[in-house]
Design a protein around this motif. Structure first.
Motif, PDB file in Angstrom:
ATOM      1  N   UNK A  33     -44.460  41.818  24.995  1.00 38.28           N
ATOM      2  CA  UNK A  33     -45.916  41.660  25.061  1.00 38.28           C
ATOM      3  C   UNK A  33     -46.370  41.527  26.513  1.00 38.28           C
ATOM      4  N   UNK A  34     -45.625  40.723  27.292  1.00 36.37           N
ATOM      5  CA  UNK A  34     -45.958  40.545  28.702  1.00 36.37           C
ATOM      6  C   UNK A  34     -45.794  41.855  29.462  1.00 36.37           C
ATOM      7  N   UNK A  42     -49.795  33.921  35.763  1.00 32.67           N
ATOM      8  CA  UNK A  42     -48.615  33.263  35.200  1.00 32.67           C
ATOM      9  C   UNK A  42     -47.333  33.910  35.709  1.00 32.67           C
ATOM     10  N   UNK A  43     -47.318  35.236  35.780  1.00 32.34           N
ATOM     11  CA  UNK A  43     -46.131  35.928  36.302  1.00 32.34           C
ATOM     12  C   UNK A  43     -45.889  35.541  37.751  1.00 32.34           C
ATOM     13  N   UNK A  44     -46.967  35.495  38.548  1.00 31.91           N
ATOM     14  CA  UNK A  44     -46.833  35.130  39.967  1.00 31.91           C
ATOM     15  C   UNK A  44     -46.339  33.701  40.117  1.00 31.91           C
ATOM     16  N   UNK A  45     -46.831  32.810  39.270  1.00 33.19           N
ATOM     17  CA  UNK A  45     -46.442  31.401  39.364  1.00 33.19           C
ATOM     18  C   UNK A  45     -44.965  31.202  39.035  1.00 33.19           C
ATOM     19  N   UNK A  46     -44.480  31.914  38.011  1.00 37.49           N
ATOM     20  CA  UNK A  46     -43.110  31.696  37.545  1.00 37.49           C
ATOM     21  C   UNK A  46     -42.115  32.678  38.159  1.00 37.49           C
ATOM     22  N   UNK A  47     -42.603  33.767  38.762  1.00 36.35           N
ATOM     23  CA  UNK A  47     -41.711  34.714  39.408  1.00 36.35           C
ATOM     24  C   UNK A  47     -40.799  35.469  38.463  1.00 36.35           C
ATOM     25  N   UNK A  48     -41.158  35.508  37.190  1.00 33.53           N
ATOM     26  CA  UNK A  48     -40.302  36.145  36.196  1.00 33.53           C
ATOM     27  C   UNK A  48     -41.127  36.485  34.966  1.00 33.53           C
ATOM     28  N   UNK A  49     -40.914  37.679  34.433  1.00 35.87           N
ATOM     29  CA  UNK A  49     -41.603  38.064  33.198  1.00 35.87           C
ATOM     30  C   UNK A  49     -41.077  37.243  32.027  1.00 35.87           C
ATOM     31  N   UNK A  57     -39.844  34.117  32.110  1.00 35.76           N
ATOM     32  CA  UNK A  57     -40.380  32.754  32.154  1.00 35.76           C
ATOM     33  C   UNK A  57     -41.884  32.737  31.885  1.00 35.76           C
ATOM     34  N   UNK A  58     -42.579  33.773  32.293  1.00 36.66           N
ATOM     35  CA  UNK A  58     -44.012  33.865  31.994  1.00 36.66           C
ATOM     36  C   UNK A  58     -44.235  33.960  30.487  1.00 36.66           C
ATOM     37  N   UNK A  59     -43.394  34.736  29.817  1.00 36.56           N
ATOM     38  CA  UNK A  59     -43.505  34.860  28.364  1.00 36.56           C
ATOM     39  C   UNK A  59     -43.253  33.525  27.677  1.00 36.56           C
ATOM     40  N   UNK A  60     -42.233  32.808  28.163  1.00 39.61           N
ATOM     41  CA  UNK A  60     -41.944  31.489  27.585  1.00 39.61           C
ATOM     42  C   UNK A  60     -43.106  30.538  27.787  1.00 39.61           C
ATOM     43  N   UNK A  61     -43.725  30.572  28.971  1.00 39.53           N
ATOM     44  CA  UNK A  61     -44.828  29.676  29.271  1.00 39.53           C
ATOM     45  C   UNK A  61     -46.050  29.976  28.401  1.00 39.53           C
ATOM     46  N   UNK A  62     -46.289  31.264  28.115  1.00 37.13           N
ATOM     47  CA  UNK A  62     -47.473  31.664  27.329  1.00 37.13           C
ATOM     48  C   UNK A  62     -47.171  31.747  25.832  1.00 37.13           C
TER      49      UNK A  62
END
Length: 323
Positions: free
Chosen positions: A41-42, A21-28, A30-35
């Motif tokens: 936590x991320x 997820x981090x690799x896909x969004x390129x941001x911690x 945005x990864x947190x928002x997606x999950x």
């Protein structure tokens, strides 16, 4: 990493999902928002993963994060692991309720115009409650989706495979490409055309670095003719169709498209060496779910009808050709 970490629960499936997820969004962030979790936590889970592996996975920057060379290797395996787990869940769900299920099909230009719609129609008649999802993307992105489990199979032009991922290709039919123009195009008033005269017209051509583009240019090179001067590169079937139907541009399209579109007329000049083998690409080391197997049967049924129509309408088509 000590393999005992796999048994004592230190390395968890969430670590694989997190890294992807981090690799896909390129941001911690945005990864947190997606999950649907908080940024701390991320960040904490990423630190855990990097400590377990003993290497940094992402480089932090002002605009986000980027994978390290270690992450590139880890992510490739993470996609395969998450994909296997997703498919296992789907397989179990289908076994629990044999009347239902779902299958996700990836496609690109070839295969999407005739083969896939006919296969889906046949499938829904036989198994109406099965959910079919179609994803259109470039071949390289679809290959990644196969590995990650986001796509169960890919329908399209078969090409030589590169890389270490074990893929299985099933050829369904071979068809030529035909030159097309609008019905009122001036060239139809000039008798049977020659390739040398066609180069003087504007063309919509396949994008560069594709097998089809190479075959097209080779057809001109064999006749020692320079390629068309006025060119537009395009990979969108709808854009190509509109440009040809409403202007004097020429294009090359699959025979099944050229023969079924009332707005296009085939130019009486076959390009015998320009063609494609259409088929299915799947992961070789992953057992197909019942729904995927059913979709494969539907594709084979639809392909049989297309092979028959190609055999009746053109001398170039043949079944079971290799890519």
């Amino acid at each position: 990493m000590d393999t005992r970490a796999l048994l004592n629960g230190q390395l968890k499936l969430r670590h694989f999902v997190l890294a992807l997820t981090i690799a896909e969004h390129g941001s911690i962030v945005r990864a947190a928002e997606h999950l649907f979790v908080t940024q701390p936590v991320i960040s904490r889970a990423l630190r855990e993963l990097e400590q377990l592996l003993g290497v940094p996975l992402f480089e932090r920057g002002a605009r986000g994060v980027s994978p390290t060379v270690f992450a590139e290797v880890f992510l490739e395996h993470a996609r395969a692991i998450v994909g296997h787990v997703q498919q296992a869940k789907e397989h179990i769900d289908e076994l629990a309720d044999a009347t239902r299920g779902e299958v996700t099909v990836g496609t690109y230009v070839a295969g999407g115009n005739l083969l896939l719609p006919r296969a889906i129609a046949w499938l829904k008649r036989e198994r109406p409650h099965l959910v079919v999802r179609v994803r259109e993307a470039t071949p390289d992105r679809l290959r990644s989706s196969l590995v990650s489990g986001d796509v169960d199979l890919v329908v399209g032009r078969l090409t030589p495979q590169r890389g270490d991922t074990p893929l299985r290709q099933i050829a369904l039919y071979h068809e030529p490409f035909r030159i097309v123009a609008r019905a009122g195009h001036p060239l139809f008033q000039q008798g049977r055309p020659e390739l040398a005269t066609l180069r003087e017209h504007p063309w919509v051509l396949p994008v560069g670095q594709t097998a089809l583009r190479g075959e097209f240019l080779e057809a001109f090179a064999r006749e020692r003719i320079a390629p068309p001067v006025e060119q537009v590169e395009c990979s969108s079937p709808m854009t190509i169709r509109t440009m040809v139907a409403e202007t004097d541009f020429l294009a090359i399209v699959p025979h099944t498209v050229a023969s079924s579109d009332p707005l296009l007329r085939m130019v009486d000049l076959p390009l015998e060496a320009v063609g494609q083998t259409v088929g299915v690409t799947m992961l070789d080391d992953r057992t197909a779910t019942p729904s995927t197997a059913f979709m494969l049967s539907a594709l084979e049924q639809a392909a049989a009808g297309i092979r028959d129509s190609l055999r009746d309408s053109t001398p170039f088509a043949n079944a079971g050709a290799t890519p």
